[in-house]
Write a protein that holds these residues in place. Structure first.
Motif, short mmCIF file in Angstrom:
data_model
loop_
_atom_site.label_atom_id
_atom_site.label_comp_id
_atom_site.label_asym_id
_atom_site.label_seq_id
_atom_site.Cartn_x
_atom_site.Cartn_y
_atom_site.Cartn_z
N UNK A 27 0.83 -1.20 0.00
CA UNK A 27 0.00 0.00 0.00
C UNK A 27 0.86 1.26 0.00
N UNK A 28 0.38 2.28 -0.71
CA UNK A 28 1.03 3.58 -0.75
C UNK A 28 -0.01 4.62 -0.32
N UNK A 29 0.27 5.33 0.75
CA UNK A 29 -0.67 6.30 1.30
C UNK A 29 -0.82 7.53 0.41
N UNK A 30 -2.08 7.94 0.18
CA UNK A 30 -2.38 9.18 -0.53
C UNK A 30 -3.35 10.04 0.28
N UNK A 31 -3.22 9.97 1.59
CA UNK A 31 -3.96 10.84 2.51
C UNK A 31 -2.96 11.85 3.07
N UNK A 86 9.87 -2.71 -8.54
CA UNK A 86 11.16 -3.39 -8.67
C UNK A 86 11.16 -4.72 -7.93
N UNK A 87 10.28 -4.84 -6.91
CA UNK A 87 10.16 -6.10 -6.18
C UNK A 87 9.12 -7.02 -6.80
N UNK A 88 8.64 -6.65 -8.00
CA UNK A 88 7.63 -7.43 -8.72
C UNK A 88 6.35 -7.58 -7.90
N UNK A 89 6.02 -6.52 -7.20
CA UNK A 89 4.79 -6.50 -6.44
C UNK A 89 3.89 -5.39 -6.99
N UNK A 90 2.65 -5.38 -6.55
CA UNK A 90 1.66 -4.45 -7.10
C UNK A 90 1.47 -3.25 -6.15
N UNK A 91 1.69 -2.01 -6.63
CA UNK A 91 1.39 -0.85 -5.79
C UNK A 91 -0.12 -0.65 -5.67
N UNK A 92 -0.59 -0.45 -4.45
CA UNK A 92 -2.00 -0.17 -4.21
C UNK A 92 -2.07 1.20 -3.55
N UNK A 93 -2.37 2.22 -4.33
CA UNK A 93 -2.47 3.59 -3.82
C UNK A 93 -3.81 3.74 -3.12
N UNK A 94 -3.82 4.38 -1.96
CA UNK A 94 -5.08 4.50 -1.23
C UNK A 94 -5.13 5.83 -0.50
N UNK A 95 -6.23 6.56 -0.69
CA UNK A 95 -6.39 7.82 0.01
C UNK A 95 -7.45 8.69 -0.63
#
Length: 296
Positions: A27-31, A86-95
């Motif tokens: 998860x990537x915070x967008x709050x 780069x870690x072959x994972x999926x970014x999930x932006x949330x906010x």
């Protein structure tokens, strides 16, 4: 990548964790307020147990005395997303901070600044308060005035500065909706207004019960009252007025509910203007599967 957007109290954080678990994501915070250290209860920041093992990025980045910068957030979010990919994972932006979501997802360049214009507007803000400047903004750019809270003097000053420098409405400086990444899905959580109003009131009650006043009291010792951004955050600004003896606790709580409801309307209006958001009912029993469908 996938983004979960919408109004406050819509259930974005829980869905983002569900998606990250299913997609092997992070998860990537967008709050904008969750970027501040120590602002936990009043921003409904997930605790470690609620994160369910999902790594969360861009929480607790700034001290409460730091003035928020969308341009700085854009740089930080780009670094976080690049690391996840780069870690072959999926970014999930949330906010629910609309401009921060666009800064993370889109080709977005921010207009320059003029120190003299900024200083003059800030002096006027200190002298007259944000109300008069907000009315001026409403006459120059109604869409920007609708998106910015009348109490948010910093953002009002920035909008008026851009209008004066560019000679165009502040909203006209926003480019077309164009992603900076190859594959992006935005999921918006749709909550009926009456239900959302009830959820906001319940959330504010829970924040008070969880110790929001004590949290603000501790942050006040770290400079919260002087924080240009953090000190004006929903809930925190109201508690500061209670601690200063200007309001009773009940007055502070009631104003937090009222102001948060108005803010939620602005969030919905912002995200509704983005035709790329795919809206889903927040209470769908198969919400996770429906959110995953566009990715397939």
């Amino acid at each position: 990548m996938i983004a979960v957007v919408g109004a406050t109290a819509a259930g974005k954080s829980d869905l983002a964790v569900d998606l990250a678990l299913r997609l092997d994501g992070e998860a990537v915070n967008a709050d904008s307020m969750q970027l501040y250290r120590g602002m936990d209860i009043g921003t409904a920041k997930l605790d470690v147990q609620e994160m369910r093992g999902v790594p969360h990025h861009l929480l607790d980045v700034w001290d409460v005395t730091v003035t928020a910068s969308v341009a700085e957030y854009q740089r930080l979010s780009a670094e976080a997303i690049a690391g996840i990919r780069a870690r072959d994972r999926v970014p999930v932006l949330v906010g629910g901070s609309g401009l921060y979501v666009r800064a993370a997802l889109d080709h977005l360049e921010f207009p320059g600044t003029d120190p003299a214009v900024r200083a003059r507007l800030e002096e006027e803000l200190a002298r007259t308060g944000p109300g008069a400047l907000h009315e001026r903004l409403r006459g120059l750019d109604p869409a920007a005035a609708e998106a910015i809270l009348p109490s948010n003097g910093r953002r009002i000053v920035r909008a008026l500065e851009v209008i004066e420098i560019s000679g165009r409405p502040f909203t006209a400086t926003m480019p077309e909706h164009r992603y900076r990444y190859d594959a992006v899905v935005q999921i918006g959580l749709n909550v009926p207004r009456a239900v959302l109003d009830e959820r906001i009131a319940l959330r504010v009650d829970r924040m008070w019960d969880a110790g929001l006043v004590d949290e603000v009291r501790a942050l006040e010792k770290r400079g919260l009252r002087d924080g240009v951004t953090a000190g004006r955050a929903l809930g925190y600004a109201q508690v500061l007025r209670y601690l200063a003896g200007e309001w009773t606790q009940e007055e502070a709580k009631a104003d937090t509910v009222r102001t948060t409801r108005r803010f939620a309307r602005r969030q919905e209006s912002w995200f509704r203007r983005d035709p790329r958001v795919q809206w889903l009912p927040h209470d769908a029993p198969d919400l996770l599967e429906r959110a995953l469908e566009p990715l397939r």
